[in-house]
Design a protein around this motif. Structure first.
Motif, mmCIF file in Angstrom:
data_model
loop_
_atom_site.group_PDB
_atom_site.id
_atom_site.type_symbol
_atom_site.label_atom_id
_atom_site.label_comp_id
_atom_site.label_asym_id
_atom_site.label_seq_id
_atom_site.Cartn_x
_atom_site.Cartn_y
_atom_site.Cartn_z
ATOM 1 N N GLY A 1 -10.910 22.903 6.334
ATOM 2 C CA GLY A 1 -11.349 22.635 5.190
ATOM 3 C C GLY A 1 -10.253 22.007 4.185
ATOM 4 N N SER A 2 -9.050 22.111 4.671
ATOM 5 C CA SER A 2 -7.804 21.944 3.590
ATOM 6 C C SER A 2 -7.752 20.397 3.365
ATOM 7 C CB SER A 2 -6.483 22.595 4.367
ATOM 8 O OG SER A 2 -6.186 21.726 5.422
ATOM 9 N N LYS A 3 -7.230 20.336 2.424
ATOM 10 C CA LYS A 3 -6.699 18.978 1.985
ATOM 11 C C LYS A 3 -5.268 18.626 1.736
ATOM 12 C CE LYS A 3 -11.213 18.044 -0.180
ATOM 13 N NZ LYS A 3 -12.147 17.578 -1.287
ATOM 14 N N SER A 4 -4.735 17.539 1.910
ATOM 15 C CA SER A 4 -3.403 17.340 1.758
ATOM 16 C C SER A 4 -3.352 16.102 0.985
ATOM 17 C CB SER A 4 -2.509 17.231 3.039
ATOM 18 O OG SER A 4 -2.339 18.446 3.758
ATOM 19 N N TYR A 5 -2.286 15.996 -0.041
ATOM 20 C CA TYR A 5 -2.169 14.759 -0.789
ATOM 21 C C TYR A 5 -0.641 14.480 -0.603
ATOM 22 C CZ TYR A 5 -6.667 15.886 -2.703
ATOM 23 O OH TYR A 5 -8.090 16.209 -2.779
ATOM 24 N N ALA A 6 -0.439 12.878 -0.683
ATOM 25 C CA ALA A 6 0.813 12.598 -0.717
ATOM 26 C C ALA A 6 1.155 11.764 -1.802
ATOM 27 C CB ALA A 6 1.378 12.074 0.912
ATOM 28 N N PHE A 7 2.312 11.595 -2.601
ATOM 29 C CA PHE A 7 2.241 10.842 -3.877
ATOM 30 C C PHE A 7 3.618 10.076 -3.666
ATOM 31 C CE2 PHE A 7 -0.420 14.219 -5.178
ATOM 32 C CZ PHE A 7 -1.534 13.714 -5.968
ATOM 33 N N ALA A 8 3.603 8.815 -4.335
ATOM 34 C CA ALA A 8 4.830 8.115 -4.256
ATOM 35 C C ALA A 8 4.696 7.222 -5.337
ATOM 36 C CB ALA A 8 5.117 7.353 -2.906
ATOM 37 N N ASP A 9 5.738 6.440 -5.789
ATOM 38 C CA ASP A 9 6.004 5.580 -6.894
ATOM 39 C C ASP A 9 5.431 4.443 -6.459
ATOM 40 O OD1 ASP A 9 6.687 4.438 -9.538
ATOM 41 O OD2 ASP A 9 8.367 3.709 -8.516
ATOM 42 N N GLN A 10 5.442 3.873 -5.123
ATOM 43 C CA GLN A 10 5.113 2.548 -4.676
ATOM 44 C C GLN A 10 4.369 2.888 -3.129
ATOM 45 O OE1 GLN A 10 8.012 -0.127 -4.487
ATOM 46 N NE2 GLN A 10 8.966 0.222 -6.436
ATOM 47 N N LYS A 11 3.285 2.273 -2.897
ATOM 48 C CA LYS A 11 2.588 2.226 -1.724
ATOM 49 C C LYS A 11 3.459 2.188 -0.462
ATOM 50 C CE LYS A 11 -1.450 0.748 0.612
ATOM 51 N NZ LYS A 11 -2.446 -0.283 0.706
ATOM 52 N N GLU A 12 4.452 1.267 -0.527
ATOM 53 C CA GLU A 12 5.237 1.287 0.702
ATOM 54 C C GLU A 12 6.106 2.530 0.868
ATOM 55 O OE1 GLU A 12 9.448 -0.648 0.089
ATOM 56 O OE2 GLU A 12 8.210 -1.693 -1.509
ATOM 57 N N TYR A 13 6.397 3.459 -0.032
ATOM 58 C CA TYR A 13 7.149 4.597 0.386
ATOM 59 C C TYR A 13 6.332 5.652 1.072
ATOM 60 C CZ TYR A 13 10.649 2.808 -2.549
ATOM 61 O OH TYR A 13 11.697 2.318 -3.234
ATOM 62 N N LEU A 14 4.756 5.387 1.049
ATOM 63 C CA LEU A 14 4.043 6.103 1.919
ATOM 64 C C LEU A 14 3.504 5.835 3.089
ATOM 65 C CD1 LEU A 14 1.075 6.941 -0.929
ATOM 66 C CD2 LEU A 14 3.032 8.465 -0.018
ATOM 67 N N ILE A 15 3.484 4.346 3.389
ATOM 68 C CA ILE A 15 2.990 3.760 4.720
ATOM 69 C C ILE A 15 3.975 2.924 5.326
ATOM 70 C CG2 ILE A 15 0.688 3.764 3.973
ATOM 71 C CD1 ILE A 15 0.859 0.735 3.389
ATOM 72 N N LYS A 16 5.317 2.521 4.710
ATOM 73 C CA LYS A 16 5.939 1.663 5.521
ATOM 74 C C LYS A 16 6.956 2.511 6.346
ATOM 75 C CE LYS A 16 9.643 -1.831 4.868
ATOM 76 N NZ LYS A 16 10.499 -2.599 3.828
#
Length: 108
Positions: free
Chosen positions: A57-72
């Motif tokens: 039931g846990s949730k994790s969040y990731a934040f970055a200034d630009q989307k590419e820093y999360l997925i690239k």
């Protein structure tokens, strides 16, 4: 040039996880400001996988200034690669309701 090898472990790695554990025990959050390319995407990805596989039931969040820093070459890419490796190589595999670029959800 990046060298892909087993990472060096430093005292700061211990202090980082200790800091986050203490914050979690107190019901608080932790944050840091650091340069790119020092392994924190792998650390963050591993913590997301820890929550996903070991804390129901846990949730994790990731934040970055630009989307590419999360997925690239970022934290979500590292987390998804690690989740897929765990699914393929361990007994902890989990079915997923969602398996998208920016969102994964366990369930059946």
């Amino acid at each position: 040039e990046r060298i892909f090898d087993f990472p060096d472990l430093y005292d700061i790695d211990y202090y980082w996880y200790h800091y986050l554990e203490e914050a979690e025990k107190r019901g608080q959050h932790g944050a840091n400001i650091k340069k790119r390319g020092v392994g924190f995407s792998f650390k963050g990805g591993s913590m997301m996988c820890r929550n996903y596989f070991l804390i129901p039931g846990s949730k994790s969040y990731a934040f970055a200034d630009q989307k590419e820093y999360l997925i690239k070459d970022g934290i979500l890419t590292k987390a998804w690669e690690l989740m897929d490796w765990i699914d393929d190589n361990t007994a902890w595999t989990k079915r997923r309701l969602k398996n998208a670029e920016m969102h994964r959800q366990a369930g059946y």
